[in-house]
Design a protein around this motif. Sequence first.
Motif, mmCIF file in Angstrom:
data_model
loop_
_atom_site.group_PDB
_atom_site.id
_atom_site.type_symbol
_atom_site.label_atom_id
_atom_site.label_comp_id
_atom_site.label_asym_id
_atom_site.label_seq_id
_atom_site.Cartn_x
_atom_site.Cartn_y
_atom_site.Cartn_z
ATOM 1 N N LYS A 129 13.567 -9.151 24.995
ATOM 2 C CA LYS A 129 13.080 -10.491 25.298
ATOM 3 C C LYS A 129 12.264 -11.075 24.150
ATOM 4 N N ALA A 130 11.554 -10.230 23.409
ATOM 5 C CA ALA A 130 10.723 -10.719 22.312
ATOM 6 C C ALA A 130 11.561 -11.227 21.142
ATOM 7 N N VAL A 131 12.693 -10.573 20.865
ATOM 8 C CA VAL A 131 13.541 -11.047 19.755
ATOM 9 C C VAL A 131 14.453 -12.175 20.209
ATOM 10 N N GLY A 132 14.678 -12.287 21.509
ATOM 11 C CA GLY A 132 15.409 -13.408 22.067
ATOM 12 C C GLY A 132 16.907 -13.396 21.827
ATOM 13 N N PRO A 133 17.598 -14.443 22.250
ATOM 14 C CA PRO A 133 19.062 -14.480 22.189
ATOM 15 C C PRO A 133 19.631 -14.477 20.771
ATOM 16 N N LYS A 134 18.839 -14.858 19.790
ATOM 17 C CA LYS A 134 19.320 -14.835 18.411
ATOM 18 C C LYS A 134 19.034 -13.500 17.729
ATOM 19 N N GLY A 135 18.347 -12.621 18.434
ATOM 20 C CA GLY A 135 18.056 -11.293 17.923
ATOM 21 C C GLY A 135 18.927 -10.259 18.601
ATOM 22 N N GLY A 153 -1.897 1.264 29.821
ATOM 23 C CA GLY A 153 -1.977 2.482 29.024
ATOM 24 C C GLY A 153 -1.168 2.432 27.746
ATOM 25 N N ARG A 154 -0.003 1.785 27.796
ATOM 26 C CA ARG A 154 0.895 1.791 26.641
ATOM 27 C C ARG A 154 0.664 0.623 25.671
ATOM 28 N N LYS A 155 -0.036 -0.428 26.137
ATOM 29 C CA LYS A 155 -0.426 -1.556 25.298
ATOM 30 C C LYS A 155 0.743 -2.126 24.481
ATOM 31 N N PRO A 156 1.819 -2.490 25.142
ATOM 32 C CA PRO A 156 3.006 -2.946 24.418
ATOM 33 C C PRO A 156 2.784 -4.192 23.577
ATOM 34 N N GLY A 157 1.947 -5.109 24.058
ATOM 35 C CA GLY A 157 1.697 -6.320 23.296
ATOM 36 C C GLY A 157 1.095 -6.027 21.933
ATOM 37 N N GLU A 158 0.157 -5.094 21.903
ATOM 38 C CA GLU A 158 -0.487 -4.745 20.640
ATOM 39 C C GLU A 158 0.495 -4.034 19.705
ATOM 40 N N LEU A 159 1.369 -3.213 20.274
ATOM 41 C CA LEU A 159 2.346 -2.513 19.437
ATOM 42 C C LEU A 159 3.343 -3.487 18.818
ATOM 43 N N LEU A 160 3.854 -4.421 19.618
ATOM 44 C CA LEU A 160 4.816 -5.386 19.085
ATOM 45 C C LEU A 160 4.170 -6.280 18.034
ATOM 46 N N ALA A 161 2.923 -6.679 18.263
ATOM 47 C CA ALA A 161 2.229 -7.511 17.279
ATOM 48 C C ALA A 161 2.019 -6.747 15.980
ATOM 49 N N PHE A 162 1.626 -5.497 16.090
ATOM 50 C CA PHE A 162 1.398 -4.660 14.915
ATOM 51 C C PHE A 162 2.689 -4.482 14.114
ATOM 52 N N ALA A 163 3.804 -4.365 14.819
ATOM 53 C CA ALA A 163 5.103 -4.193 14.155
ATOM 54 C C ALA A 163 5.639 -5.501 13.590
ATOM 55 N N GLY A 164 5.048 -6.624 13.998
ATOM 56 C CA GLY A 164 5.500 -7.917 13.506
ATOM 57 C C GLY A 164 6.735 -8.439 14.210
ATOM 58 N N VAL A 165 6.937 -8.086 15.472
ATOM 59 C CA VAL A 165 8.141 -8.502 16.202
ATOM 60 C C VAL A 165 8.139 -10.010 16.438
ATOM 61 N N LYS A 166 9.266 -10.638 16.109
ATOM 62 C CA LYS A 166 9.416 -12.086 16.236
ATOM 63 C C LYS A 166 10.817 -12.424 16.736
ATOM 64 N N ASN A 204 5.007 -12.709 16.812
ATOM 65 C CA ASN A 204 4.950 -13.996 17.476
ATOM 66 C C ASN A 204 4.295 -13.810 18.851
ATOM 67 N N LYS A 205 3.054 -14.279 18.977
ATOM 68 C CA LYS A 205 2.285 -14.025 20.196
ATOM 69 C C LYS A 205 2.930 -14.635 21.435
ATOM 70 N N ALA A 206 3.483 -15.837 21.294
ATOM 71 C CA ALA A 206 4.087 -16.503 22.447
ATOM 72 C C ALA A 206 5.314 -15.742 22.924
ATOM 73 N N ALA A 207 6.142 -15.294 21.988
ATOM 74 C CA ALA A 207 7.346 -14.549 22.349
ATOM 75 C C ALA A 207 6.998 -13.213 22.985
ATOM 76 N N ILE A 208 5.962 -12.563 22.460
ATOM 77 C CA ILE A 208 5.548 -11.276 23.016
ATOM 78 C C ILE A 208 4.990 -11.454 24.425
#
Length: 243
Positions: free
Chosen positions: A85-91, A51-64, A28-32
């Motif tokens: 923060k990416a999985v939010g309060p329900k995660g 250097g660590r490119k966290p946004g690309e890693l979370l997107a690749f993993a499908g984090v929502k 989920n791009k908005a959540a990431i």
Amino acid sequence: MSKAWMIAGALALAGAAMTPVPVLAQGNKAAIAAALADKERPEADVSRDAGRKPGELLAFAGVKPGMKVGELLPGGGYFTRILSKAVGPKGVVYIWMPAGTSPERLARLDTILKNPAYSNVKLLVSEQIAPPEKVDLIWTTQNYHDLHHTGKSPEPTNAAALAALKPGGTYLVSDHAAKLGSGTADTDALHRIDPELVKAEVVKAGFKFAGESKALANGEDDHTKKVFDLHDKTDQFLLKFTK
């Protein structure tokens, strides 16, 4: 259908069968994006994003939002905060440290565990990760090689990761690359590991290889230096497996 189109189609199918297709931008791009913009993140973490490119890693993993995540060996919590923060309060994010971890090392995570902003982060200290519920994602970055240190085997951890996942769940593994064919020769001295060995070990544990990303690749790294000398400029592999 023309003969040329038939040949092109056959070649495309053959290529698809031979080469694993990277599964990119599924998160989920908005959540990431919101997770990366989190004001609670330390400046020391934010300064490493390029250097660590966290946004690309979370997107690749499908984090929502709403996902349940198990993070192996979180270190200082760089990705823990972002995942939270990416999985939010329900995660929920279950961070695992092995039994016998020193109090000093565990204390590095206190700023996260005691911060209400990350109330969905839960610490597990046990022989192997065993969250109280099945999770959607097992995540480990820059530390798979540690599972081989001083003659150890990653088999118990890979087996525990498989058991902890829901059917269809994802196992994301990223680490500092060693020379191809080197196996575990550099795990202790250089803190690197051969990506082909990692693939073989994780597949042997019962996972299906689902793709890889070159987001962290660095062709200027000749794989001969300790990772601490290069910080976030090492050549790193990013692999995705499914249960």
